[in-house]
Design a protein around this motif. Sequence first.
Motif, PDB file in Angstrom:
ATOM      1  N   PRO A   9       0.798  -1.223   0.000  1.00  0.00           N
ATOM      2  CA  PRO A   9       0.000   0.000   0.000  1.00  0.00           C
ATOM      3  C   PRO A   9       0.835   1.279   0.000  1.00  0.00           C
ATOM      4  O   PRO A   9       0.356   2.328  -0.377  1.00  0.00           O
ATOM      5  N   ASP A  10       2.073   1.201   0.465  1.00  0.00           N
ATOM      6  CA  ASP A  10       2.913   2.398   0.557  1.00  0.00           C
ATOM      7  C   ASP A  10       4.025   2.339  -0.483  1.00  0.00           C
ATOM      8  O   ASP A  10       4.469   1.260  -0.859  1.00  0.00           O
ATOM      9  N   PRO A  11       4.507   3.505  -0.904  1.00  0.00           N
ATOM     10  CA  PRO A  11       5.627   3.471  -1.847  1.00  0.00           C
ATOM     11  C   PRO A  11       6.888   2.953  -1.157  1.00  0.00           C
ATOM     12  O   PRO A  11       7.050   3.079   0.056  1.00  0.00           O
ATOM     13  N   VAL A  12       7.755   2.382  -1.943  1.00  0.00           N
ATOM     14  CA  VAL A  12       9.057   1.947  -1.438  1.00  0.00           C
ATOM     15  C   VAL A  12       9.944   3.188  -1.305  1.00  0.00           C
ATOM     16  O   VAL A  12       9.890   4.087  -2.158  1.00  0.00           O
ATOM     17  N   ILE A  13      10.728   3.249  -0.243  1.00  0.00           N
ATOM     18  CA  ILE A  13      11.694   4.350  -0.104  1.00  0.00           C
ATOM     19  C   ILE A  13      12.918   3.982  -0.943  1.00  0.00           C
ATOM     20  O   ILE A  13      13.737   3.155  -0.527  1.00  0.00           O
ATOM     21  N   TRP A  31       8.014  10.813 -13.407  1.00  0.00           N
ATOM     22  CA  TRP A  31       8.631  10.611 -12.089  1.00  0.00           C
ATOM     23  C   TRP A  31       8.047   9.362 -11.436  1.00  0.00           C
ATOM     24  O   TRP A  31       6.820   9.192 -11.405  1.00  0.00           O
ATOM     25  N   CYS A  32       8.905   8.515 -10.924  1.00  0.00           N
ATOM     26  CA  CYS A  32       8.477   7.271 -10.275  1.00  0.00           C
ATOM     27  C   CYS A  32       7.775   7.585  -8.955  1.00  0.00           C
ATOM     28  O   CYS A  32       8.327   8.292  -8.103  1.00  0.00           O
ATOM     29  N   THR A  33       6.545   7.084  -8.762  1.00  0.00           N
ATOM     30  CA  THR A  33       5.822   7.294  -7.502  1.00  0.00           C
ATOM     31  C   THR A  33       5.866   6.049  -6.620  1.00  0.00           C
ATOM     32  O   THR A  33       5.634   6.143  -5.423  1.00  0.00           O
ATOM     33  N   CYS A  34       6.137   4.880  -7.218  1.00  0.00           N
ATOM     34  CA  CYS A  34       6.064   3.638  -6.431  1.00  0.00           C
ATOM     35  C   CYS A  34       7.361   3.345  -5.682  1.00  0.00           C
ATOM     36  O   CYS A  34       7.370   2.593  -4.718  1.00  0.00           O
ATOM     37  N   GLY A  35       8.457   3.920  -6.154  1.00  0.00           N
ATOM     38  CA  GLY A  35       9.753   3.692  -5.512  1.00  0.00           C
ATOM     39  C   GLY A  35      10.437   2.409  -5.961  1.00  0.00           C
ATOM     40  O   GLY A  35      11.534   2.103  -5.508  1.00  0.00           O
ATOM     41  N   PHE A  42      13.204   8.365 -12.083  1.00  0.00           N
ATOM     42  CA  PHE A  42      12.196   8.217 -13.137  1.00  0.00           C
ATOM     43  C   PHE A  42      11.631   6.797 -13.202  1.00  0.00           C
ATOM     44  O   PHE A  42      12.220   5.838 -12.670  1.00  0.00           O
ATOM     45  N   CYS A  43      10.499   6.684 -13.877  1.00  0.00           N
ATOM     46  CA  CYS A  43       9.747   5.434 -13.995  1.00  0.00           C
ATOM     47  C   CYS A  43      10.431   4.470 -14.963  1.00  0.00           C
ATOM     48  O   CYS A  43      10.933   4.893 -16.011  1.00  0.00           O
ATOM     49  N   ASP A  44      10.463   3.184 -14.615  1.00  0.00           N
ATOM     50  CA  ASP A  44      10.934   2.160 -15.559  1.00  0.00           C
ATOM     51  C   ASP A  44       9.865   1.083 -15.760  1.00  0.00           C
ATOM     52  O   ASP A  44      10.169   0.002 -16.254  1.00  0.00           O
ATOM     53  N   GLY A  45       8.624   1.393 -15.330  1.00  0.00           N
ATOM     54  CA  GLY A  45       7.522   0.445 -15.523  1.00  0.00           C
ATOM     55  C   GLY A  45       7.341  -0.518 -14.364  1.00  0.00           C
ATOM     56  O   GLY A  45       6.427  -1.357 -14.393  1.00  0.00           O
ATOM     57  N   SER A  46       8.146  -0.412 -13.312  1.00  0.00           N
ATOM     58  CA  SER A  46       8.071  -1.371 -12.210  1.00  0.00           C
ATOM     59  C   SER A  46       6.792  -1.247 -11.384  1.00  0.00           C
ATOM     60  O   SER A  46       6.538  -2.080 -10.511  1.00  0.00           O
ATOM     61  N   HIS A  47       6.002  -0.195 -11.619  1.00  0.00           N
ATOM     62  CA  HIS A  47       4.753  -0.034 -10.869  1.00  0.00           C
ATOM     63  C   HIS A  47       3.683  -1.011 -11.346  1.00  0.00           C
ATOM     64  O   HIS A  47       2.625  -1.108 -10.725  1.00  0.00           O
ATOM     65  N   ALA A  48       3.917  -1.730 -12.431  1.00  0.00           N
ATOM     66  CA  ALA A  48       2.908  -2.639 -12.993  1.00  0.00           C
ATOM     67  C   ALA A  48       2.386  -3.570 -11.900  1.00  0.00           C
ATOM     68  O   ALA A  48       3.164  -4.159 -11.146  1.00  0.00           O
ATOM     69  N   GLY A  49       1.070  -3.636 -11.775  1.00  0.00           N
ATOM     70  CA  GLY A  49       0.452  -4.515 -10.785  1.00  0.00           C
ATOM     71  C   GLY A  49       0.238  -3.858  -9.436  1.00  0.00           C
ATOM     72  O   GLY A  49      -0.285  -4.484  -8.509  1.00  0.00           O
ATOM     73  N   THR A  50       0.653  -2.592  -9.275  1.00  0.00           N
ATOM     74  CA  THR A  50       0.412  -1.870  -8.025  1.00  0.00           C
ATOM     75  C   THR A  50      -0.590  -0.756  -8.295  1.00  0.00           C
ATOM     76  O   THR A  50      -1.000  -0.531  -9.432  1.00  0.00           O
ATOM     77  N   LYS A  51      -0.979  -0.047  -7.250  1.00  0.00           N
ATOM     78  CA  LYS A  51      -1.912   1.076  -7.420  1.00  0.00           C
ATOM     79  C   LYS A  51      -1.203   2.318  -7.948  1.00  0.00           C
ATOM     80  O   LYS A  51      -1.837   3.317  -8.254  1.00  0.00           O
ATOM     81  N   LEU A  67      14.985  15.950  -7.241  1.00  0.00           N
ATOM     82  CA  LEU A  67      13.736  15.205  -7.347  1.00  0.00           C
ATOM     83  C   LEU A  67      13.686  14.169  -6.221  1.00  0.00           C
ATOM     84  O   LEU A  67      14.689  13.514  -5.914  1.00  0.00           O
ATOM     85  N   CYS A  68      12.526  14.031  -5.629  1.00  0.00           N
ATOM     86  CA  CYS A  68      12.343  13.156  -4.466  1.00  0.00           C
ATOM     87  C   CYS A  68      12.596  11.694  -4.832  1.00  0.00           C
ATOM     88  O   CYS A  68      12.108  11.196  -5.847  1.00  0.00           O
ATOM     89  N   ALA A  69      13.337  11.011  -3.973  1.00  0.00           N
ATOM     90  CA  ALA A  69      13.563   9.571  -4.149  1.00  0.00           C
ATOM     91  C   ALA A  69      12.967   8.788  -2.982  1.00  0.00           C
ATOM     92  O   ALA A  69      12.852   7.571  -3.049  1.00  0.00           O
ATOM     93  N   CYS A  70      12.588   9.490  -1.908  1.00  0.00           N
ATOM     94  CA  CYS A  70      11.998   8.774  -0.764  1.00  0.00           C
ATOM     95  C   CYS A  70      10.513   8.538  -0.979  1.00  0.00           C
ATOM     96  O   CYS A  70       9.904   7.726  -0.298  1.00  0.00           O
ATOM     97  N   LYS A  71       9.931   9.273  -1.937  1.00  0.00           N
ATOM     98  CA  LYS A  71       8.516   9.162  -2.326  1.00  0.00           C
ATOM     99  C   LYS A  71       7.547   9.610  -1.223  1.00  0.00           C
ATOM    100  O   LYS A  71       6.392   9.230  -1.214  1.00  0.00           O
ATOM    101  N   HIS A  72       8.051  10.417  -0.286  1.00  0.00           N
ATOM    102  CA  HIS A  72       7.193  10.951   0.772  1.00  0.00           C
ATOM    103  C   HIS A  72       7.017  12.466   0.664  1.00  0.00           C
ATOM    104  O   HIS A  72       6.448  13.094   1.547  1.00  0.00           O
ATOM    105  N   THR A  73       7.521  13.074  -0.401  1.00  0.00           N
ATOM    106  CA  THR A  73       7.387  14.520  -0.557  1.00  0.00           C
ATOM    107  C   THR A  73       5.923  14.928  -0.710  1.00  0.00           C
ATOM    108  O   THR A  73       5.110  14.161  -1.239  1.00  0.00           O
TER     109      THR A  73
END
Length: 359
Positions: A9-13, A31-35, A42-51, A67-73
């Motif tokens: 449910p939470d993004p990966v740091i 920009w990658c939101t899932c971490g 940036f996104c490489d498609g790894s969010h596939a299958g997540t929200k 640019l944020c990498a912890c995904k909590h900004t």
Amino acid sequence: MSNNESQNPDPVIAATKPCLTSLEEGKRYFWCTCGRSKMQPFCDGSHAGTKFRPLKFVAEKTEDVLLCACKHTRSAPFCDGAHNNLQDTYEEASAEEIAAMSDAKLIERDASNGGKAMLDGGAYVLSPDPVRDEHKGTLSWQTLIGAKDGAKHLSLLRLSTAPGTSPWMRYENSDTVMFVVSGTGSVDIEGKSFTVGPETGVFVQAGEAFCIHADEPITIMATICPQSEKPSWPDGPNGAFNAAFAERRVGVDHDKAEVMADRFFQILVDEQVGSKEITQFIGEVPLSRAAFHRHLYEEAIVILSGEGMMWTEQCRAPVKPGDIIFLSRRQGHSLECTDARGLRLMGAFYPSGSPAINY
Ligand code: FES
């Protein structure tokens, strides 16, 4: 909800520091939101299958950003300093870092260089000496940071006023952000009077004339941006007060303090009072040594209380109350507090932003 979603449910740091990234004006980014991306930030498609879905944005200008990498900004995709609060304590220097820097040279103040202790990259620590003051009426002043010292964007002047009223001053094209170190009185900006005391911040817009009424000796640190060391000396106010920003004084208010792990800071002067170029803050550092880090801004620091050590790549210099520190943009550094009572400081930097953003 898919299995993956309920399990993640939470993004990966992805990292606890932002990514320094060069953006090109008009270019589109994801920009990658899932971490989970291996191409941070940036996104490489790894969010596939997540929200999660990548955040698309277009760069407004060509510039280096964090640019944020912890995904909590809360300011996606940009870092807003939230990474500092992912742990209970501010990131401290590791044992490896301390060992690697153990040979850093202890730099003494050099009387032939204005009393500076020169560190790496033009950074320095300076203990101001009133002997170098210039004088006009009740006002004494000294440039502590300026163009001749390697600064590119801001100047820092110490203004000392004996009881009475100082001459009127004006910076035609530069904003002035003041910080009262000691003493009480008022700052008059174009005929509007603002009562001041220790740890009051005051903003004067470019083109406005100001003077200082001192009930007792007042010491003020004035940050000028764009940098300028020579004010004009008008006979008095000329009615140029910008009423769009009517309240120019900001005091310390613990309710406005922002927590940064086991540290806190409070923004004093920023765009809320009209300052677009400079952010001024006051902060407290506990007994600790921060991990080596950098900022994208040029900064002036004034030590208000407590003692410590300023570290840069190869050098170090002790700091004590009254000292100032100059750091150019991107200069790597670490401020160590060696005082059990903690270290209190005022910082002012350009371009404006949050002092919590580092890399
Ligand atoms: S890296 Fe996420 S807020 Fe700084």
